[in-house]
Write a protein that holds these residues in place. Structure first.
Motif: not given
Lengths: 266, 289
Positions: B117-134
């Motif tokens: 994935x492109x960098x921006x998409x990765x950054x987005x995913x990292x943030x939302x995944x971290x939020x989902x995992x609490x």
């Protein structure tokens, strides 16, 4: 995958060799190895080959497994006997360019091949029939005389035992971490050498972390049970010599006598 | 249920075939898992749950039988196997042991990075995944080895969620967590499932965990799938479960015993809050509250 690797390749069974005292087995192995290199004619070699064949049969381990352990060194055997074939002296039977084959060379190459095969077979028969713990136990007892030289034989044996004990654990751990990283799309099978080495980092880092953690935990657990080295330590499982061990020693002595007689008289 | 997301066809696995250590880990498992379901997987230790889970994303190749993801045999094309793993995300037991990067952020990004994935998409995913995992955002720049046990677990789970898999498999995600951490993590998983409406398989030893979240329950015993039914139906078979070393949730047992004593509770109560509501209603009706 990793699960298929069995360390020490111990094969549980109920053969005579399994029930021998491991100390005797180690001594016998050393004896046979020395004997293998003390054969100077075909008769003597035949005696040794017979002894090795007997140990293979008595081990009650499928011959298939022995052949499997031979597979790894078949190339070594081929190359060494091929080299020996051309290094003989005397009247050439066959000559082409700089290569000449002599009767001496053929004899040498057969010697080498039989010796290496016997060596591998007989060592395998020890590791197939002796569990790693029994083996280190035996080595500890056999190294005991070295403690006169202030060598800490117990510590060495303990280290060997722990190392052997943790090889399967670490393999399992490696397998698990590799699977976990593969589940996240790590690609370890393709790419050039540098890429593949880089791909190992996600496996090696967690592996080292867990190996150190395990070491700390083990040290702690051992100290909690008041482990303080070999001094004054008794053993739960005493090794005992029995009649069959003496018989085994006897067989070795007979073979030694046979080889010596063959070497001198034939 | 014509189009299951995952389907297995008489799946079997034998370890160490032909050696004295031969062991049949999974035996003839044929199951169908539908889109958007939450499946609880139970079974005592060594019943083949984890092995089955690893076969579902192609990490372990079955000795015989097939796995179909969205109707396609996952082993039909070797090259697409990696892609299967992105679509069927698997969180291992004690996943915190697989953290390796310098920062939590980079560790979570490992999966998406491998997806290309492109960098921006990765950054987005990292943030939302971290939020989902609490996982608190300020932890993202710390070393994963400095986190607490529970935080590590969340970081590792986030690493799989970040791949945004269609099927999320969690192998005993709550093992070794304290009661608060357990509850927290489960509700986080529940919230994640509800917002994404993806399929979740949850392996657990805790019947309470399963009862609170699962639509259906898969029961494994000695490598075989012995039940795959709605949570209510599975937990109504207390005797059968006990025979294979499992039990029903405590609250289900208590309420069914109360029913037997004549308290008008409904059948198959699975969670404490359900029981609480019903008992309160009964007490109110009787004028004792």
């Amino acid at each position: 995958m990793m699960r298929d690797i069995t360390l020490g390749q111990y094969y549980p069974s109920n053969g005579v060799l399994h029930r021998l005292d491991p100390r005797i087995k180690v001594l016998l192995l050393i004896g046979v190895i020395v004997l293998i290199f003390c054969t100077f004619n075909f008769y003597a070699l035949g005696v040794v080959a017979l002894l090795v064949a007997a140990s293979v049969i008595l081990s009650k381990v499928p011959v298939k497994l022995y052949l499997k352990s031979m597979k790894a060194i078949i190339l070594v055997i081929l190359i060494t006997s091929l080299l020996n074939l051309f290094y003989g002296t005397g009247e050439p039977i066959f000559q082409w360019w700089i290569f000449k084959v002599t009767a001496d060379g053929i004899k040498n190459s057969i010697y080498v091949a039989v010796r290496i095969i016997s060596l591998v077979m007989v060592s395998s028969s020890l590791t197939f029939t002796t569990s790693p713990t029994d083996l280190t136990d035996a080595l500890e007892r056999l190294m005991k005389p070295l403690s006169v030289l202030k060598i800490k034989t117990h510590e060495i044996a303990m280290m060997m035992t722990i190392a052997l004990r943790f090889v399967p654990t670490l393999l399992e751990e490696t397998d698990k971490i590799m699977s976990a990283q593969k589940a996240r799309g790590a690609d370890m099978e393709s790419g050039n050498l540098i890429r593949r080495i880089k791909a190992l980092i996600p496996v090696l880092v967690p592996l080292f972390v867990s190996a150190f953690r395990r070491a700390y935990e083990l040290a702690m657990a051992m100290e909690c049970r008041c482990y303080q080295g070999g001094e004054g330590r008794t053993r739960m499982k005493q090794l005992h010599m029995s009649a069959r061990d003496f018989v085994a020693l006897g067989v070795l002595l007979v073979a030694v006598a046979g080889v010596v007689l063959c070497n001198i008289f034939l | 249920m014509s189009n299951p997301i995952l389907r297995t066809e008489s799946l079997s696995l034998v370890y160490g075939k032909g050696t004295p250590f031969e062991k049949q880990a999974v035996k003839n498992v044929s199951i169908e898992i539908n889109r958007g379901e939450v499946i609880g997987v139970i079974g005592h230790t060594g019943s083949g749950k984890s092995t089955l889970m690893q076969m579902l994303n192609g990490l372990i190749k079955p000795t015989s039988g097939k796995v179909f993801l969205d109707g396609k045999d996952i082993h039909a094309d070797k090259k697409s196997l990696r892609n299967v793993r992105f679509r069927v995300g698997l969180v291992f037991q004690y996943p915190e042991n697989q953290l390796f990067e310098e920062t939590v952020r980079r560790d979570i990004a490992f999966g998406p990075h491998n997806m290309g994935l492109p960098e921006e998409a990765i950054e987005k995913r990292v943030k939302s995944a971290a939020a989902f995992a609490g996982l608190k955002p300020e932890l993202l720049d710390r070393s994963p080895f400095d986190l607490s046990g529970g935080e590590k677990r969340r970081a590792a789970i986030a690493g799989v969620i970040a791949m945004d898999p269609e099927v999320l498999i969690l192998d005993e995600p709550t093992a070794g967590l304290d009661p608060m951490g357990r509850e927290d993590l489960l509700s986080q998983i529940d919230a994640y499932h509800k917002s994404r409406n993806n399929t979740v398989l949850l392996v657990s030893h805790s019947m309470e965990d399963i009862a609170g979240i699962a639509d259906r329950v898969l029961v494994m015993n000695h490598g075989e799938c012995v039940m795959l039914d709605t949570t209510q139906n599975v937990f109504s078979k207390a005797a059968e479960l006990e025979k294979i070393g499992l039990r029903i949730p405590q609250i289900t047992k208590i309420t069914s015993e109360l029913r037997a004593k004549g308290v008008p509770l409904s059948e198959g109560i699975l969670t404490v809050s359900e029981a609480f509501e019903e008992i309160r209603a009964i007490l109110k009706k009787e004028g004792r509250l």
